[in-house]
Design an enzyme around this catalytic site. Structure first.
Site, PDB file in Angstrom:
ATOM      1  N   ASP A 506       0.811  -1.230   0.000  1.00 55.43           N
ATOM      2  CA  ASP A 506       0.000   0.000   0.000  1.00 55.43           C
ATOM      3  C   ASP A 506       0.842   1.277   0.000  1.00 55.43           C
ATOM      4  O   ASP A 506       0.527   2.247   0.695  1.00 55.43           O
ATOM      5  CB  ASP A 506      -0.949   0.022   1.210  1.00 55.43           C
ATOM      6  CG  ASP A 506      -1.996  -1.070   1.154  1.00 55.43           C
ATOM      7  OD1 ASP A 506      -2.084  -1.745   0.120  1.00 55.43           O
ATOM      8  OD2 ASP A 506      -2.708  -1.258   2.152  1.00 55.43           O
ATOM      9  N   ASP A 528      -0.429  -4.588  -3.830  1.00 58.39           N
ATOM     10  CA  ASP A 528      -1.406  -3.510  -4.031  1.00 58.39           C
ATOM     11  C   ASP A 528      -0.780  -2.148  -3.751  1.00 58.39           C
ATOM     12  O   ASP A 528      -1.392  -1.289  -3.119  1.00 58.39           O
ATOM     13  CB  ASP A 528      -2.619  -3.702  -3.110  1.00 58.39           C
ATOM     14  CG  ASP A 528      -3.300  -5.049  -3.291  1.00 58.39           C
ATOM     15  OD1 ASP A 528      -3.194  -5.616  -4.385  1.00 58.39           O
ATOM     16  OD2 ASP A 528      -3.924  -5.525  -2.326  1.00 58.39           O
TER      17      ASP A 528
END
Length: 673
Positions: A506, A528
């Site tokens: 992230d 991600d």
């Protein structure tokens, strides 16, 4: 009146002398310590010094640290040397207690300065790595490392163990001249991070008594950070001497944060509150000069003193024997502990003496004003208008009509930065991308605010519209510990140019319903690491995967025309990474398109993943156009992704994705820098 420069020199001199005098506070034979500190520089080039250096190298454990209370200059027999070679491998006794490791590093630095022998430098840097490895994630250090069972695992301020470590790190960061050996750049960055984490730990362990900050304890639990017991006669308590040296360390920081200033002010208030007057230590000696008794004698002329241990609840001094039972009078404990331990100290007086000068110096720094409200400079060394990026942002005009440029000088800025909604039209410009570093280490479990903790972990948060970030490194330094955001952008018309975004899971939260532009950036991560709902255009960026996982996790709103668009980007990876997806849908209407991008060997043939959401295969829009490289295998992509035709690709120009005046030649917001 004393000039600022002289005030600063005076305070630092007091701090240096006081802290330097407390290494090996509990070592009875201080010959080795005296040799390190008192020998002239030229002595370290002699054969005697070189012979001692061989002992120092031999005593160093393979992990990098040294044992304590060893007189390194004493000759060693063949048997002793063989025994030490065995102990090297076991790492037995490696510690920073009683000045161990810190003083050996100083010796190696001094002899290297005279001889330039590479073995001394290698051992020194290995010792520094040992200190870095020994640090807990919360910033504290144990008494022994590798860890030993018992109170040795506690965060140890006792006998200035942690303060001595912090002094070493600070001297290396400041390049103060104390050490002749300079760490290499990567190690220096780790040292800076370790020092900042240490300061965080100090601030978090300052004890609150009925909600009011006071001082510190000799030991704090390594998990809860609460006061902790050590030996039977060292019960958890507030400590006068150790706290004094912690405050002196904090006072030596050139540009203290508000939290540091508050910690110092609170501790000074506490020192004043708990000082003991009208009482004098009296020692009784026998015929050979050994102390046989200690007594406290009433004396109105005696200088102030402070108890070694004070009750956590009410600051009442107490004393303790090996039975572990609190006594309220010194004469109530046995001879051995009464005469063999320092129950009263005067160290806090040095803080009280330096405090007015430090306060005056601080006040003069804080009153400096910037002349140009549209051009502000932040510099760690105090040469700018502010020393903190957040302080500069907080002092800019809200909703300005003209752009405000905050110039950030090279340096490592350990702070959480927030550009508030009312700080629109700001431009944050670093002196250089490589050396202007904004870093912090929050992560999901550290923040601990429930299931949405990820969104609080940012290092830099942009909530304002019309913001430019340029020539910066923005880093979440927490490591691979789960969700940990480096940069969060929620707003509209935000440009990130020539920046490095560093992290793991992230890294970049590109979200909100606004438009964002990332140009000439390096963005790295594991899972991600580019995620969110924004319309974002990435141009000429390097997207670097550090783990077999997923690059993007878009959550594009259903009614958005575009999501993430990558154009002319290069996708790279660590050497051992070979199974990476271009993206998966955080929400089922995710849109992500790669155009004319160089895909290295790490991208999986199928390209995309549905995140175990079969319905997303019908609602997402994942597409490519004219990508190239070894991982561009359009025929092997999942069947629900798209390979754009030329006519379809023409919709993905920067003007079409980010522009507001698509049918005119009017200058767009992303063209103004």
């Amino acid at each position: 009146m004393m000039q600022i420069k002289n005030i600063k020199s005076f305070v630092l001199l007091v701090i240096t002398l006081v802290l330097g005098s407390n290494i090996n506070a509990q070592v009875h034979d201080k010959s080795w310590q005296n040799m390190i500190h008192n020998k002239e520089s030229k002595w370290f080039a002699t054969d005697e010094a070189k012979q001692i250096a061989e002992n120092v190298l031999l005593y160093q454990r393979d992990i990098g640290g040294w044992p304590k209370n060893v007189q390194m200059h004493h000759p060693l027999s063949k048997e002793q040397k063989e025994e030490l070679l065995l102990k090297k491998k076991t790492n037995e006794g490696a510690t920073t207690d009683n000045g161990a490791t810190i003083q050996e590093l100083l010796f190696l630095s001094k002899i290297y300065g005279q001889t330039k022998r590479e073995a001394y430098k290698k051992a020194f840097l290995k010792g520094v790595d040992y200190i870095l490895e020994a640090q807990y994630d919360n910033g504290g250090w144990p008494q022994f490392y590798p860890l030993r069972k018992g109170y040795y695992t506690h965060i140890t301020y006792n006998d200035d163990s942690m303060v001595n470590i912090m002094k070493l790190l600070k001297a290396l960061i400041d390049d103060s001249g104390v050490y002749t050996i300079k760490p290499f750049e990567a190690q220096l960055q780790k040292i800076t991070t370790a020092f900042n984490k240490g300061i965080d730990c100090i601030l978090k362990t300052q004890y609150k008594q009925n909600g009011v900050l006071t001082a510190w304890c000799a030991q704090h639990d390594e998990v809860t950070l609460e006061p902790a017991d050590a030996r039977s006669f060292e019960l958890k308590s507030l400590s006068g001497a150790e706290s004094a040296h912690i405050v002196l360390l904090l006072m030596s920081i050139e540009n203290p944060s508000k939290d540091i200033i508050n910690a110092i002010n609170s501790a000074v208030t506490w020192f004043e509150k708990v000082k003991i007057t009208g009482l004098r230590k009296d020692r009784i000696y026998n015929g050979v000069g050994k102390i046989v008794d200690k007594r406290m004698i009433p004396d109105e002329t005696a200088p102030a003193i402070w108890a070694r241990f004070m009750n956590l609840e009410d600051n009442k001094p107490f004393f303790c024997d090996r039975d572990g039972i609190k006594k309220w009078k010194l004469e109530d404990i046995g001879d051995e502990r009464r005469n063999g331990y320092a129950w009263y100290k005067s160290d806090p007086q040095l803080v009280l003496d330096a405090y007015p000068i430090w306060k005056s110096s601080l006040k003069k720094k804080r009153t400096k004003k910037h002349k140009d409200e549209l051009n502000i400079t932040v510099a760690k060394d105090g040469s700018g208008d502010y020393v903190s990026i957040q302080e500069a942002i907080n002092n800019t005009k809200s909703f300005p009509y003209d752009r405000v440029t905050i110039h950030v000088k090279n340096g490592i800025y350990k702070e959480k930065v927030k550009i508030h909604e009312w700080n629109s039209n700001i431009q944050l410009v670093g002196e250089s991308k490589e050396n202007t570093i904004i870093t912090y280490d929050d992560y999901f479990n550290k923040v601990g605010l429930g299931r949405n903790s990820t969104f609080y972990t940012y290092t830099l948060l942009v909530e304002a519209n019309n913001v430019i970030l340029k020539n910066l490194t923005i880093e979440n330094s927490s490591g691979r510990v789960g969700q940990a955001v480096a940069l969060s952008v929620f707003s509209d018309e935000v440009a990130v140019v020539n920046c490095k975004l560093l992290g793991n899971q992230d890294t970049l939260y590109a979200s909100g319903k606004g438009k964002q532009y990332y140009k000439d950036c390096y963005i790295e991560g594991t899972t991600d690491f580019i995620f969110g709902s924004a319309t974002a255009f990435f141009e000429n960026c390097e997207i670097h995967s550090k783990k077999n996982s997923y690059i993007t996790a878009a959550s594009t709103p259903k009614d958005s025309l575009f999501g993430y668009v990558f154009k002319d980007c290069k996708l790279t990876a660590d050497k051992d990474v070979d199974e990476v997806y271009l993206g998966r849908p955080w929400r089922i209407y995710a849109q992500t398109v790669f155009i004319n991008c160089d895909l290295s060997t790490h991208i999986l043939p199928e390209g995309w993943h549905n995140w175990s959401k079969p319905e997303a295969e019908k609602t997402t829009f994942y597409a490519e156009y004219k990508n190239y490289g070894k991982s561009f295998k359009p025929k092997k992509r999942v069947e629900w992704s798209h390979q754009l035709k030329k006519r379809e690709s023409e919709a993905y120009t920067i003007k079409n994705v980010l522009g507001n005046d698509k049918k005119t030649s009017k200058t767009e917001w992303y063209e103004t820098f």
